[in-house]
Design a protein around this motif. Sequence first.
Motif, mmCIF file in Angstrom:
data_model
loop_
_atom_site.group_PDB
_atom_site.id
_atom_site.type_symbol
_atom_site.label_atom_id
_atom_site.label_comp_id
_atom_site.label_asym_id
_atom_site.label_seq_id
_atom_site.Cartn_x
_atom_site.Cartn_y
_atom_site.Cartn_z
ATOM 1 N N ASP A 89 0.832 -1.203 0.000
ATOM 2 C CA ASP A 89 0.000 0.000 0.000
ATOM 3 C C ASP A 89 0.867 1.254 0.000
ATOM 4 N N VAL A 92 2.297 1.737 -3.454
ATOM 5 C CA VAL A 92 1.290 2.324 -4.343
ATOM 6 C C VAL A 92 1.119 3.810 -4.028
ATOM 7 N N THR A 117 -5.770 4.827 -0.038
ATOM 8 C CA THR A 117 -4.720 3.856 -0.366
ATOM 9 C C THR A 117 -4.154 3.258 0.917
ATOM 10 N N PRO A 122 -6.410 -0.946 -2.909
ATOM 11 C CA PRO A 122 -6.887 -0.816 -4.290
ATOM 12 C C PRO A 122 -7.947 0.270 -4.485
ATOM 13 N N TYR A 125 -6.093 3.419 -5.107
ATOM 14 C CA TYR A 125 -5.551 3.449 -6.463
ATOM 15 C C TYR A 125 -6.660 3.748 -7.466
ATOM 16 N N LEU A 126 -7.840 3.190 -7.258
ATOM 17 C CA LEU A 126 -8.968 3.455 -8.142
ATOM 18 C C LEU A 126 -9.310 4.951 -8.137
#
Length: 141
Positions: A89, A92, A117, A122, A125-126
């Motif tokens: 995480d 990212v 995040t 995820p 990130y979306l």
Amino acid sequence: MDAASIFSLGNSCILIGWILLIFLPNWKYTQASILNGLIVLFSVVYACLILKDIGDFRADSFSTLANVKTLFQNDNAVAAGWFHYLAFDLFVGAYIVRKSISLGISRWLYTLALPFTFMFGPMGYLIFFIIKSLKTKSITS
């Protein structure tokens, strides 16, 4: 050190990276501190936790939900899994900041994705992907 202590220490240490991303994203040492420092440290701890109980690992450990549940009944495996989440995480999050800066996306916009995040991987990130796509009018850059 037992798994519970390692877990608690990891939760505290990872905050350093998120604080750097949110409050000092443009500092010349932020990305290096995260990518070459915290994530490497978390990778070492992860490897130690995994290798400590590697004898219990089977080739089919991830083949079914039941096998994964069995695998994570061990405290070291749960702590290792948690370090896996924390490291990826943060990785990212660092990517989101780096990519946003390179694309000229406003700090206020990309910072919206960082707490998501941190907490939900995820999903954050979306949110970044949507922001990036709207700002660049492209889903490929």
